[in-house]
Design an enzyme around this catalytic site. Sequence first.
Site, short mmCIF file in Angstrom:
data_model
loop_
_atom_site.label_atom_id
_atom_site.label_comp_id
_atom_site.label_asym_id
_atom_site.label_seq_id
_atom_site.Cartn_x
_atom_site.Cartn_y
_atom_site.Cartn_z
N GLU A 207 3.65 2.45 12.99
CA GLU A 207 3.29 3.83 12.65
C GLU A 207 2.00 4.19 13.40
O GLU A 207 1.04 3.41 13.40
CB GLU A 207 3.08 3.95 11.15
CG GLU A 207 2.80 5.38 10.73
CD GLU A 207 2.72 5.56 9.22
OE1 GLU A 207 2.26 4.64 8.52
OE2 GLU A 207 3.12 6.65 8.75
N LYS B 117 -4.75 6.03 -9.83
CA LYS B 117 -5.76 5.44 -8.95
C LYS B 117 -5.71 6.18 -7.62
O LYS B 117 -4.81 5.98 -6.81
CB LYS B 117 -5.53 3.95 -8.71
CG LYS B 117 -6.80 3.32 -8.14
CD LYS B 117 -6.58 2.20 -7.18
CE LYS B 117 -6.22 2.54 -5.77
NZ LYS B 117 -7.27 3.16 -4.95
N GLY C 249 2.00 5.39 0.11
CA GLY C 249 1.02 4.75 0.98
C GLY C 249 1.73 3.98 2.08
O GLY C 249 2.90 4.26 2.39
N CYS D 62 2.69 11.48 6.99
CA CYS D 62 3.79 10.50 6.98
C CYS D 62 4.98 11.01 7.81
O CYS D 62 5.61 10.24 8.53
CB CYS D 62 4.21 10.20 5.55
SG CYS D 62 4.60 11.65 4.58
N GLU E 111 7.00 5.62 -1.75
CA GLU E 111 7.05 6.54 -0.60
C GLU E 111 6.13 5.95 0.45
O GLU E 111 4.91 5.94 0.28
CB GLU E 111 6.53 7.93 -1.00
CG GLU E 111 7.40 8.69 -1.96
CD GLU E 111 8.72 9.12 -1.38
OE1 GLU E 111 8.97 8.90 -0.17
OE2 GLU E 111 9.52 9.68 -2.13
#
Length: 489
Positions: free
Chosen positions: A377, A171, A222, A278, A244
């Site tokens: 973040e 997906k 994600g 990331c 992750e």
Amino acid sequence: MFDGKLLIGGKWKTCERIYESLNPATGEVIGRACLAGNEEVTEAVKEAKLAQKSWKKTDISERAGIFTRIGDELLKRSPEISNLITMEMGRPLFESNVEVLKTSEMVKYFANEGKTFLEGEEIPINPNNFSFTRFEPVGVVGIIKPWNYPLLLPFWAIAPALIAGNTVVLKPSDLTPFVGIEIGRICQEAGIPDGVINIVTGDGFTGKSLVSSDIDLVSFTGSSDTGKNIMRNSADKLHRISLELGGSDAFIVFKDADIEEAINGAVWGRFMNCGQVCVSPKRIFVEDDIADSFIEGFVKKTRDLIIGNGLYPETDIGPMVSKEQREKLRLQVEDAVRKGAKVECGGKIPLSLQDGYYFEPTVLTGVSSEMSVMNEEVFGPVAVISVFETMDEVIALANRSIYGLGASVWTKNLDTAMRMSSQLECGMVWVNEICTLHPQCPWGGIKHSGMGKDLSRYGIREFVSVKHVNINSGTDKTRPWWFPYGEDK
Ligand code: NAD
């Protein structure tokens, strides 16, 4: 205009629910993609289960060989695929091209190493007992990926999963459905049999359906919030999961570092892919003696960056991926300024680029721990710089985060490098380097940045179960610990 379909059991299928995918540089519709629901996801998983029965019996060199062909095909079609990536998620063409080349290198690495990765080992017990391990595929892997590396991240799970004998339902992100579809086409053309790879485009609900379906493992990349949701939703099914997740990496510059190199590395690390990486250095810490010159050099370089449509060759920074992501970033900057941060440059939506989702490359100083830019973040082109005095202080500051993905340390002193690499709470440490990715090196974080590893030998182990086999070749009719017990025992 792209027209999206679902790849299920080797056939491209339309679906009832459709959504529009936008080009973030212009806000224009670039195509219509399928929003797969429960029914389509269930069908895709069923096809993957069926296909796995024969796929796992194929010779491993046959499975690995397909990925050599895919690596070659990616190289050949790099300009076209790079163009698609840039149109869907906005980054400069140069960076999209690097993603395609890296993906090619990575799948070829898995193709070459695949056979030796999965060697079991003999475990000595005694002459009558031969014990060994074998690695077996887990079954059907549900792969759920983000938009920021829409080709590389799916392939870094697809390649090891398929080489190990699993089948896959992918997906892709709802923001990059057409790169996901392209992955399906490339795999089909390389000879991957029907049902071995299935693609279901859609949003978070599609992902949730996949997690709740009859799969055996979820390979997810994600945000940490979605990772936690996936973990909760996997509990009832006891799926294996590999996560992750997000990061807020520290970039630490000691006064003995090469300052010019550190500035160049920090500016590139923070602003490439429009800061949507990331492992981008989201919290920069500079030793007080060199702070002024570092900040001055950093701001100057940031001001020189050219912002614009990623399809133009001169562009350094493209748009952010969506209006929502930009608004989240704008609010984080607003929060920092309200709490006393200084905007050294940038800080707003550029007046000349109102159509796409642009945000000026921004530098904030004078930040403190209660600001969201230090606690959450920051996924966009905003650099946050703080000053430190001692090594102990900066270790504490760097570790004061729920995240533990990577960190980057800049020093010419080996003792400093060794001490920092052992005390930083994260899964990857770069010294005098930033954001490099090599297929043979393990990738992944700790704390709220996830669990499990991608890439390298560790990465392929995520996609197999270890089976222990014990063969007794002796001639004894019984064992001392078997019945009858009696008093003598
Ligand atoms: P996201 O979590 O919003 O979405 C990721 C994927 O999960 C998408 O395909 C989305 O549709 C799907 N999803 C959303 N809700 C779901 C649910 N409840 N169940 C199942 N699937 C669901 O993340 P994003 O905005 O696409 O990506 C950015 C994030 O990814 C950042 O936090 C970034 O740090 C992280 N990331 C991490 C790594 C790494 O290697 N650690 C690499 C790239 C990106």
